[in-house]
Scaffold this active site. Structure first.
Site, PDB file in Angstrom:
ATOM      1  N   ASP A  17       0.866  -1.179   0.000  1.00 15.62           N
ATOM      2  CA  ASP A  17       0.000   0.000   0.000  1.00 15.62           C
ATOM      3  C   ASP A  17       0.903   1.229   0.000  1.00 15.62           C
ATOM      4  O   ASP A  17       1.475   1.591   1.027  1.00 15.62           O
ATOM      5  CB  ASP A  17      -0.896  -0.021   1.245  1.00 15.62           C
ATOM      6  CG  ASP A  17      -1.759   1.229   1.377  1.00 15.62           C
ATOM      7  OD1 ASP A  17      -1.761   2.051   0.438  1.00 15.62           O
ATOM      8  OD2 ASP A  17      -2.431   1.378   2.420  1.00 15.62           O
ATOM      9  N   LYS A  78       2.625  11.229  -3.173  1.00 12.54           N
ATOM     10  CA  LYS A  78       1.601  10.549  -3.971  1.00 12.54           C
ATOM     11  C   LYS A  78       0.698  11.550  -4.685  1.00 12.54           C
ATOM     12  O   LYS A  78       0.186  11.277  -5.773  1.00 12.54           O
ATOM     13  CB  LYS A  78       0.780   9.641  -3.058  1.00 12.54           C
ATOM     14  CG  LYS A  78      -0.245   8.758  -3.747  1.00 12.54           C
ATOM     15  CD  LYS A  78      -0.847   7.818  -2.718  1.00 12.54           C
ATOM     16  CE  LYS A  78      -1.923   6.931  -3.314  1.00 12.54           C
ATOM     17  NZ  LYS A  78      -2.458   5.989  -2.319  1.00 12.54           N
ATOM     18  N   GLU A 177      -7.414   0.447  -4.537  1.00  9.49           N
ATOM     19  CA  GLU A 177      -7.418   0.362  -3.083  1.00  9.49           C
ATOM     20  C   GLU A 177      -8.749  -0.102  -2.494  1.00  9.49           C
ATOM     21  O   GLU A 177      -8.761  -0.958  -1.597  1.00  9.49           O
ATOM     22  CB  GLU A 177      -6.994   1.707  -2.488  1.00  9.49           C
ATOM     23  CG  GLU A 177      -5.518   2.007  -2.730  1.00  9.49           C
ATOM     24  CD  GLU A 177      -5.148   3.457  -2.468  1.00  9.49           C
ATOM     25  OE1 GLU A 177      -6.035   4.229  -2.035  1.00  9.49           O
ATOM     26  OE2 GLU A 177      -3.986   3.828  -2.705  1.00  9.49           O
ATOM     27  N   ASP A 199     -13.406   5.023   0.933  1.00  8.42           N
ATOM     28  CA  ASP A 199     -11.954   5.049   1.184  1.00  8.42           C
ATOM     29  C   ASP A 199     -11.472   6.502   1.216  1.00  8.42           C
ATOM     30  O   ASP A 199     -11.348   7.152   0.182  1.00  8.42           O
ATOM     31  CB  ASP A 199     -11.245   4.264   0.075  1.00  8.42           C
ATOM     32  CG  ASP A 199      -9.739   4.181   0.291  1.00  8.42           C
ATOM     33  OD1 ASP A 199      -9.236   4.782   1.255  1.00  8.42           O
ATOM     34  OD2 ASP A 199      -9.069   3.516  -0.517  1.00  8.42           O
TER      35      ASP A 199
END
Length: 507
Positions: A17, A78, A177, A199
């Site tokens: 992850d 990210k 994800e 999420d």
């Protein structure tokens, strides 16, 4: 530790992850899913890289440098993957490091020790996680699954893949994800019906709607915002503290990074307490949970608007939803949990640590892909998050592959000439939902050259748009009644490509 190593299969497959705030790595052994930790038993790795003259520091030690040396400490990278310099300067004008564009359009981050790209920084995080696993199992890693936000576009997915290659990771799949989270809960085996994954991480928000039926695990729809997450909560609370403290006109790097850290620490404490003491320079006061909630409620409502839209897109009633899964560290915030429960009229599941669940699901999927002897196999049917189209006359976009189409998928569009003896055609490929050119993401422009001169409309150029299981786009071009075939590379560092159709060799 020795017992655990002995229970591990001969080959090691990882689930990674790669998060905005924290990153994790997991694997599957005979004992089940196992999260790999460091010597201090910490499974979380801060997604932070500090650059020094002769060394690179990743994780917890790099975290200590955010305030001491902000110019050389890259965090939340990210959010920068696959982005344009215009987007970064507009959305993040206060980053402590200088950002420029190279000759090919790529993003460069200037630290005092060296110049790096977001892909370079991400690769250091991935490399660190891979080395953690290699140290633990005392052997090489065979392959890995890396998760990405479901709403990542092609550039962001491609950048993640390049970071994995740079870290010398054998990547077998990019996995969305929310899908990974649902796998970790094991719902694909235990339940049937509709499951929603909400999420909300440090930098991104995704919602995925899944239909579960025995061994079939089908994603019906996904949506989100790859620029909305816990970082934004920090920024809003930091602005509130700034105004409340009256400490104006102090906008240097140290001041901003210190204020953000104080806001982030207060946010974490306010998930447990109704008020916290905040001290900044010579100012001390209390921030209540109600004050914090007032700064973030609009952002939470924005996520719920996205949820509402995706339900309308697939004509799904809230009452048809069986379970809500909460994923991402930001779902620990009480107001987030409350708002989601109120919206879906159901108490969400959060029995698995929201920080761990994505890495666990990635490890489970890696095990499924490589273990051909598993008794309970799961068929995973995922979808593309954004429509794929081409520019047409008048600044409009014609959709070729629609959002939420099951992947892998391939569709062919026939192009021809619009005037006599035309020898070239310009094709502009875009990603997004708007019918207007300016509101979509430009993936690439390419010119088909050396088309055989003919009367208008006689030429037949076949352009095949392919989306693989990673959600990555490939384009192939061929002439009808010809063996010529060309692969178009989609690269945000290349503005215009020329595809020569007169050549006979294959590319």
């Amino acid at each position: 530790m020795t017992d655990l190593i002995n229970t591990c299969k001969k080959k090691i497959f990882l689930g990674i992850d790669l998060g905005t705030t924290y990153s994790l790595v997991a694997t599957v052994t005979k004992r089940g899913v196992f999260l790999l930790s460091d010597k201090k038993k910490r499974y979380l790795l801060p997604s932070i890289v500090h650059y020094q003259k002769n060394s690179v520091t990743v994780g917890w030690n790099a975290l200590k440098k955010i305030i001491k040396d902000p110019k050389n400490t890259i965090f939340s990278v990210k959010r920068l993957l696959g982005r344009s310099i215009e987007f970064i300067k507009q959305e993040y004008p206060s980053l402590p490091y200088s950002i420029t564009k190279d000759d090919r359009g790529g993003i460069l981050l200037h630290t005092t020790s060296r110049i790096v790209t977001p892909i370079d920084v991400s690769s250091e995080i991935l490399k660190y996680l891979k080395n953690r696993a290699m140290f633990f199992f005392e052997k090489e890693i065979d392959a890995s699954v890396i998760t990405v936000p479901a709403y990542f576009n092609n550039f962001q997915r491609e950048a993640t893949k390049k970071a994995a290659n740079l870290a010398n990771i054998s990547l077998i799949r990019l996995l969305n994800e929310p899908t990974a989270a649902a796998l970790a809960y094991g719902l694909e085996i235990k339940k049937r019906g509709i499951v929603i994954v909400y999420d909300l991480g440090g930098g991104t928000f995704d919602i995925s709607v899944l239909k579960l039926n025995k061994g079939i695990f089908e994603v019906l729809a996904t949506s989100g915002d790859s620029n909305l997450g816990g970082d934004d909560f920090d920024f809003e609370l930091a602005k509130y503290i700034y105004k409340k403290s009256n400490l104006f006109n102090r906008c240097n790097n140290w001041f901003q990074t210190s204020l953000l850290k104080i806001a982030r620490d207060a946010k974490l404490q306010l998930s447990q307490y109704n008020k916290v003491k905040v001290q900044f320079l010579n100012w001390t006061d209390y921030i209540t949970r109600d004050e914090f909630n007032s700064t973030i409620v609009n952002l939470i409502e924005k996520t719920l608007l996205i949820c509402s839209d995706v339900l309308k897109e697939i004509d799904l009633s809230i009452h048809e939803v069986q379970e809500i899964i909460m994923v991402g560290g930001s779902t620990r915030i009480p107001l987030v949990y409350q708002k989601v429960a109120d919206f879906f009229k159901k108490m969400p599941l959060n029995s698995i640590n929201p920080d761990k669940v994505v890495a666990m699901g990635a490890a489970i999927h890696a095990n499924m892909l490589v273990n051909t002897h598993m008794k309970k196999k799961t068929l995973l049917l995922d979808v593309i998050p954004l429509s794929l189209g081409i520019e047409v006359m008048g600044g409009f976009v014609e959709k070729i592959i629609l959002k939420n189409s099951t992947i892998p998928i391939s569709k062919t569009k026939v192009f021809t000439t619009y005037k006599d003896n035309q020898t070239s055609i310009l094709i502009h490929v875009l990603q997004g939902e708007s019918e207007f050119l300016q509101d979509c993401i430009s993936l690439c422009r390419f010119v088909l050259k050396n088309i055989k001169p003919q009367k208008l409309g006689l030429a037949r150029i076949l352009v095949t748009f392919q989306i693989d299981t990673d959600g990555l786009i490939n384009i192939r071009v061929s002439e009808k009644n010809s063996n010529q075939d060309r692969l178009v590379q989609i690269d945000n560092n290349i503005i215009l490509q020329k595809i020569n159709l007169s050549k006979t060799e294959h590319q």
